[in-house]
Motif scaffolding. Structure first.
Motif, PDB file in Angstrom:
ATOM      1  N   ILE A   1       0.857  -1.188   0.000  1.00 56.82           N
ATOM      2  CA  ILE A   1       0.000   0.000   0.000  1.00 56.82           C
ATOM      3  C   ILE A   1       0.892   1.236   0.000  1.00 56.82           C
ATOM      4  O   ILE A   1       1.737   1.406   0.874  1.00 56.82           O
ATOM      5  CB  ILE A   1      -0.923   0.032   1.230  1.00 56.82           C
TER       6      ILE A   1
ATOM      7  N   LEU B   1      -1.820  -1.141   9.471  1.00 56.48           N
ATOM      8  CA  LEU B   1      -1.929  -1.863   8.201  1.00 56.48           C
ATOM      9  C   LEU B   1      -0.821  -2.906   8.069  1.00 56.48           C
ATOM     10  O   LEU B   1      -1.048  -4.008   7.580  1.00 56.48           O
ATOM     11  CB  LEU B   1      -1.881  -0.880   7.032  1.00 56.48           C
TER      12      LEU B   1
ATOM     13  N   LEU C   1      -7.217   2.985  -1.719  1.00 57.79           N
ATOM     14  CA  LEU C   1      -7.584   3.054  -0.308  1.00 57.79           C
ATOM     15  C   LEU C   1      -7.527   4.503   0.159  1.00 57.79           C
ATOM     16  O   LEU C   1      -6.449   5.099   0.199  1.00 57.79           O
ATOM     17  CB  LEU C   1      -6.636   2.196   0.529  1.00 57.79           C
TER      18      LEU C   1
ATOM     19  N   LEU D   1      -8.352   7.286   3.185  1.00 62.01           N
ATOM     20  CA  LEU D   1      -8.535   7.405   4.628  1.00 62.01           C
ATOM     21  C   LEU D   1      -9.006   8.816   4.950  1.00 62.01           C
ATOM     22  O   LEU D   1      -8.233   9.765   4.872  1.00 62.01           O
ATOM     23  CB  LEU D   1      -7.218   7.108   5.342  1.00 62.01           C
TER      24      LEU D   1
ATOM     25  N   THR E   1     -12.307   0.282  -4.787  1.00 63.66           N
ATOM     26  CA  THR E   1     -11.955   1.331  -3.826  1.00 63.66           C
ATOM     27  C   THR E   1     -12.553   1.049  -2.452  1.00 63.66           C
ATOM     28  O   THR E   1     -13.709   0.639  -2.346  1.00 63.66           O
ATOM     29  CB  THR E   1     -12.464   2.698  -4.325  1.00 63.66           C
ATOM     30  N   LEU E   2     -11.756   1.302  -1.417  1.00 64.63           N
ATOM     31  CA  LEU E   2     -12.242   1.272  -0.047  1.00 64.63           C
ATOM     32  C   LEU E   2     -11.997   2.641   0.563  1.00 64.63           C
ATOM     33  O   LEU E   2     -10.855   3.106   0.609  1.00 64.63           O
ATOM     34  CB  LEU E   2     -11.522   0.193   0.772  1.00 64.63           C
TER      35      LEU E   2
ATOM     36  N   CYS F   1     -12.366   4.674   4.030  1.00 64.26           N
ATOM     37  CA  CYS F   1     -12.570   4.554   5.476  1.00 64.26           C
ATOM     38  C   CYS F   1     -12.831   5.958   6.016  1.00 64.26           C
ATOM     39  O   CYS F   1     -11.960   6.826   5.922  1.00 64.26           O
ATOM     40  CB  CYS F   1     -11.339   3.949   6.139  1.00 64.26           C
TER      41      CYS F   1
ATOM     42  N   LEU G   1     -10.041  -0.757  10.820  1.00 58.83           N
ATOM     43  CA  LEU G   1      -9.642  -0.326   9.471  1.00 58.83           C
ATOM     44  C   LEU G   1      -8.712  -1.341   8.830  1.00 58.83           C
ATOM     45  O   LEU G   1      -8.915  -1.744   7.674  1.00 58.83           O
ATOM     46  CB  LEU G   1      -8.964   1.043   9.575  1.00 58.83           C
TER      47      LEU G   1
ATOM     48  N   ALA H   1      -9.412  -3.604   5.576  1.00 56.82           N
ATOM     49  CA  ALA H   1      -8.566  -3.463   4.393  1.00 56.82           C
ATOM     50  C   ALA H   1      -8.005  -4.817   3.962  1.00 56.82           C
ATOM     51  O   ALA H   1      -7.895  -5.105   2.765  1.00 56.82           O
ATOM     52  CB  ALA H   1      -7.427  -2.481   4.676  1.00 56.82           C
TER      53      ALA H   1
ATOM     54  N   TRP I   1     -10.813  -6.728   2.257  1.00 61.43           N
ATOM     55  CA  TRP I   1     -11.061  -6.102   0.959  1.00 61.43           C
ATOM     56  C   TRP I   1      -9.959  -6.459  -0.038  1.00 61.43           C
ATOM     57  O   TRP I   1     -10.239  -6.831  -1.173  1.00 61.43           O
ATOM     58  CB  TRP I   1     -11.163  -4.590   1.170  1.00 61.43           C
ATOM     59  N   ALA I   2      -8.707  -6.347   0.383  1.00 63.96           N
ATOM     60  CA  ALA I   2      -7.589  -6.676  -0.500  1.00 63.96           C
ATOM     61  C   ALA I   2      -7.611  -8.154  -0.883  1.00 63.96           C
ATOM     62  O   ALA I   2      -7.218  -8.500  -2.006  1.00 63.96           O
ATOM     63  CB  ALA I   2      -6.264  -6.316   0.168  1.00 63.96           C
TER      64      ALA I   2
END
Length: 213
Positions: free
Chosen positions: A17, A39, A118, A120, A145-146, A148, A200, A204, A207-208
């Motif tokens: 990321i 993360l 991603l 934030l 896309t995510l 947060c 979060l 993530a 999602w990934a």
């Protein structure tokens, strides 16, 4: 582009990321560091970088203001090229950094250079100016896309964002009582900032995982 990266997480991680900072705080701010470490704890390789105007603040006495977000698009592309990530790459960032990433994402995704985006604390509008939306390009976004977002973020609250026309490629993770830095008021919400960062990071990672499937 500032040139140097800050890394967290295992070098052999399947997903990297790349995170850019927000308009006012550098890549090594406490908030960016805590997010990157959360993360990394979820199995990502995280690389942080700075735009040129922010890097210049380290060597000059004056606080150079941030330029218009779209003018930073070439710097973000340059950071991706310099990073040369192995495996899947997700781009994004905090606030303005995520907005810049969102503006270059579709071309890069179409070229097979990134797997996702991603954001934030996306700055959907300036504080106190809900009519000045920064969402036009998000309606047709094709990149997975995510976003947060803190539920009480003054750049876009949960109630406000629910009214926006956003691409179905965008997933939203709402963090209860979170502000623009995703931080909740523990006495009100019962959650700490660390709780939200853990949520979060776990979201993530899920999602990934879907991006690769």
């Amino acid at each position: 582009m500032g040139g140097k990266f800050l890394f967290d997480g295992p070098g052999e991680a399947p997903v990297t990321i790349l995170l850019a900072h927000g308009a006012g705080a550098p890549m090594d701010s406490a908030s960016m560091k805590a997010t990157a470490q959360a993360l990394a704890g979820a199995g990502f390789r995280v690389a942080r970088f700075e735009f040129g105007y922010m890097a210049a603040r380290r060597t000059s006495e004056g606080r150079k203001p941030p330029p218009r977000a779209e003018t930073l698009n070439p710097e973000y592309r340059a950071a991706i090229a310099e990073l040369g990530a192995k495996g899947a790459l997700v781009i994004g960032g905090k606030s303005m950094g995520g907005r810049v990433a969102s503006m270059v994402a579709d071309d890069l995704h179409a070229e097979g250079k990134i797997a996702g985006l991603l954001c934030l604390g996306y700055p959907f509008h300036p504080p106190g100016k809900p009519e000045q939306l920064r969402t036009r390009h998000l309606a047709d976004l094709q990149t997975p896309t995510l976003i947060c977002q803190g539920a009480r973020d003054e750049f876009g609250t949960r109630d406000e964002v629910s009214q926006y026309d956003l691409s179905d490629r965008i997933e939203l993770l709402w963090l209860e009582d979170g502000d623009h830095d995703l931080k909740p008021r523990k006495t009100i919400s019962g959650f700490s900032a660390a709780d939200h960062l853990k949520t979060l990071a776990e979201a993530a990672a899920r999602w990934a995982g879907r991006l690769a499937s």
